[in-house]
Design a protein around this motif. Structure first.
Motif, PDB file in Angstrom:
ATOM      1  N   ASP A   2     -13.176  -6.814  -1.889  1.00  0.00           N
ATOM      2  CA  ASP A   2     -13.262  -5.718  -1.010  1.00  0.00           C
ATOM      3  C   ASP A   2     -11.922  -5.789   0.066  1.00  0.00           C
ATOM      4  N   LEU A   3     -12.309  -4.317   0.465  1.00  0.00           N
ATOM      5  CA  LEU A   3     -11.185  -4.213   1.261  1.00  0.00           C
ATOM      6  C   LEU A   3     -11.317  -3.094   2.379  1.00  0.00           C
ATOM      7  N   HIS A   4     -11.163  -3.125   2.830  1.00  0.00           N
ATOM      8  CA  HIS A   4     -11.242  -1.804   4.447  1.00  0.00           C
ATOM      9  C   HIS A   4      -9.852  -0.745   4.299  1.00  0.00           C
ATOM     10  N   MET A   5     -10.140   0.485   3.870  1.00  0.00           N
ATOM     11  CA  MET A   5      -8.946   1.282   4.267  1.00  0.00           C
ATOM     12  C   MET A   5      -9.183   1.893   6.011  1.00  0.00           C
ATOM     13  N   HIS A   6      -8.063   1.532   6.067  1.00  0.00           N
ATOM     14  CA  HIS A   6      -8.553   2.199   7.830  1.00  0.00           C
ATOM     15  C   HIS A   6      -7.132   3.724   8.022  1.00  0.00           C
ATOM     16  N   ALA A   7      -8.224   4.879   7.817  1.00  0.00           N
ATOM     17  CA  ALA A   7      -7.380   5.601   8.015  1.00  0.00           C
ATOM     18  C   ALA A   7      -7.190   6.393   9.321  1.00  0.00           C
ATOM     19  N   PRO A   8      -6.201   7.039  10.316  1.00  0.00           N
ATOM     20  CA  PRO A   8      -5.862   6.934  11.322  1.00  0.00           C
ATOM     21  C   PRO A   8      -6.507   8.561  11.900  1.00  0.00           C
ATOM     22  N   THR A   9      -7.761   8.948  11.905  1.00  0.00           N
ATOM     23  CA  THR A   9      -8.135  10.381  12.113  1.00  0.00           C
ATOM     24  C   THR A   9      -9.701  10.418  11.770  1.00  0.00           C
ATOM     25  N   GLN A  10      -9.949  10.319  10.384  1.00  0.00           N
ATOM     26  CA  GLN A  10     -11.389   9.550   9.593  1.00  0.00           C
ATOM     27  C   GLN A  10     -12.318   8.443   9.524  1.00  0.00           C
ATOM     28  N   GLY A  11     -11.393   7.738  10.291  1.00  0.00           N
ATOM     29  CA  GLY A  11     -12.538   6.352  10.227  1.00  0.00           C
ATOM     30  C   GLY A  11     -11.932   5.215   9.450  1.00  0.00           C
ATOM     31  N   ASN A  12     -13.217   4.411   8.840  1.00  0.00           N
ATOM     32  CA  ASN A  12     -13.035   3.060   7.909  1.00  0.00           C
ATOM     33  C   ASN A  12     -14.153   3.428   6.582  1.00  0.00           C
ATOM     34  N   PHE A  13     -12.549   2.822   5.615  1.00  0.00           N
ATOM     35  CA  PHE A  13     -13.543   3.373   4.430  1.00  0.00           C
ATOM     36  C   PHE A  13     -14.243   1.722   3.600  1.00  0.00           C
ATOM     37  N   GLU A  14     -14.878   1.946   3.702  1.00  0.00           N
ATOM     38  CA  GLU A  14     -15.410   0.012   2.911  1.00  0.00           C
ATOM     39  C   GLU A  14     -15.065   0.278   0.852  1.00  0.00           C
ATOM     40  N   ASN A  15     -14.708  -0.741   0.542  1.00  0.00           N
ATOM     41  CA  ASN A  15     -14.018  -0.390  -1.142  1.00  0.00           C
ATOM     42  C   ASN A  15     -14.687  -2.068  -1.729  1.00  0.00           C
ATOM     43  N   SER A  16     -15.094  -1.564  -2.779  1.00  0.00           N
ATOM     44  CA  SER A  16     -15.302  -2.523  -3.499  1.00  0.00           C
ATOM     45  C   SER A  16     -14.400  -2.367  -4.855  1.00  0.00           C
ATOM     46  N   CYS A  17     -13.797  -3.354  -5.639  1.00  0.00           N
ATOM     47  CA  CYS A  17     -12.968  -3.080  -6.634  1.00  0.00           C
ATOM     48  C   CYS A  17     -12.987  -4.360  -7.206  1.00  0.00           C
ATOM     49  N   GLU A  18     -12.823  -4.382  -8.489  1.00  0.00           N
ATOM     50  CA  GLU A  18     -12.791  -6.106  -9.397  1.00  0.00           C
ATOM     51  C   GLU A  18     -11.533  -5.476 -10.587  1.00  0.00           C
ATOM     52  N   PHE A  19     -10.914  -6.786 -10.343  1.00  0.00           N
ATOM     53  CA  PHE A  19      -9.358  -6.258 -10.765  1.00  0.00           C
ATOM     54  C   PHE A  19      -9.880  -6.465 -12.469  1.00  0.00           C
ATOM     55  N   ILE A  20      -9.393  -5.689 -13.508  1.00  0.00           N
ATOM     56  CA  ILE A  20     -10.009  -6.041 -14.765  1.00  0.00           C
ATOM     57  C   ILE A  20      -9.260  -6.624 -15.325  1.00  0.00           C
ATOM     58  N   LYS A  21      -7.623  -5.773 -15.404  1.00  0.00           N
ATOM     59  CA  LYS A  21      -6.861  -6.208 -16.630  1.00  0.00           C
ATOM     60  C   LYS A  21      -5.711  -6.618 -15.903  1.00  0.00           C
ATOM     61  N   ILE A  22      -4.715  -7.776 -15.867  1.00  0.00           N
ATOM     62  CA  ILE A  22      -3.369  -7.860 -15.356  1.00  0.00           C
ATOM     63  C   ILE A  22      -2.015  -8.366 -16.316  1.00  0.00           C
ATOM     64  N   GLU A  23      -1.035  -7.180 -16.684  1.00  0.00           N
ATOM     65  CA  GLU A  23      -0.024  -7.953 -17.897  1.00  0.00           C
ATOM     66  C   GLU A  23       0.284  -8.067 -17.062  1.00  0.00           C
ATOM     67  N   LYS A  24       1.114  -9.242 -16.138  1.00  0.00           N
ATOM     68  CA  LYS A  24       2.210  -9.116 -15.777  1.00  0.00           C
ATOM     69  C   LYS A  24       3.308  -9.102 -16.621  1.00  0.00           C
ATOM     70  N   PRO A  25       4.403  -8.171 -16.120  1.00  0.00           N
ATOM     71  CA  PRO A  25       4.680  -7.409 -15.278  1.00  0.00           C
ATOM     72  C   PRO A  25       4.459  -6.290 -15.057  1.00  0.00           C
ATOM     73  N   LYS A  26       3.872  -5.383 -16.426  1.00  0.00           N
ATOM     74  CA  LYS A  26       3.257  -4.498 -16.676  1.00  0.00           C
ATOM     75  C   LYS A  26       2.513  -3.783 -16.025  1.00  0.00           C
ATOM     76  N   LEU A  27       1.314  -4.035 -16.209  1.00  0.00           N
ATOM     77  CA  LEU A  27       0.198  -3.710 -16.064  1.00  0.00           C
ATOM     78  C   LEU A  27      -0.857  -4.080 -15.033  1.00  0.00           C
ATOM     79  N   ILE A  28      -1.238  -3.742 -14.341  1.00  0.00           N
ATOM     80  CA  ILE A  28      -2.772  -3.978 -13.206  1.00  0.00           C
ATOM     81  C   ILE A  28      -3.765  -3.073 -13.346  1.00  0.00           C
TER      82      ILE A  28
END
Length: 93
Positions: A2-28
Motif C-alpha cells: 500500500d502506498l500513498h501518492m501525494h499530488a501538490p495540488t490535487q490531494g492524496n491518492f491511496e494505492n494498493s498494489c501487488e508485485f506479481i513478478k520480479i526478475e532481477k535485473p530485467k523485469l518488475i
C-alpha cells in the motif's frame, strides 16, 4: 503493498498494489488492486555500462478503461520517468 501518492495540488491518492513478478535485473511486474485497475510491466535492458532502456507498459482491464484514462496516463507517466531520470542523475554524481 500500500502506498500513498501525494499530488501538490490535487490531494492524496491511496494505492494498493501487488508485485506479481520480479526478475532481477530485467523485469518488475505489478498489479494494481485499487481503482483504476491495471497491471504494469517494466523492463530494463542494458545498452551499455552507463545506459539502460526502460520500457513501461500498462495493461488495463478493458479497452474502454484504457481510452478513458489515456489522456491522463501518458502525461503522468512521462512526468514519472522525468523524475526517475533526475533521481538517477543524482545517484551517479
Amino acid at each position: 503493498m500500500d502506498l500513498h501518492m501525494h499530488a501538490p495540488t490535487q490531494g492524496n491518492f491511496e494505492n494498493s498494489c501487488e508485485f506479481i513478478k520480479i526478475e532481477k535485473p530485467k523485469l518488475i511486474a505489478w498489479k494494481r488492486h485499487s481503482k483504476p485497475l491495471f497491471q504494469i510491466l517494466a523492463t530494463f535492458e542494458e545498452i551499455d555500462a552507463k545506459q539502460t532502456r526502460v520500457t513501461f507498459k500498462q495493461l488495463f482491464e478493458t479497452p474502454e478503461e484504457c481510452e478513458k484514462l489515456k489522456k491522463y496516463v501518458l502525461d503522468k507517466n512521462e512526468e514519472n520517468m522525468d523524475r526517475l531520470e533526475e533521481e538517477l542523475k543524482k545517484m551517479s554524481q
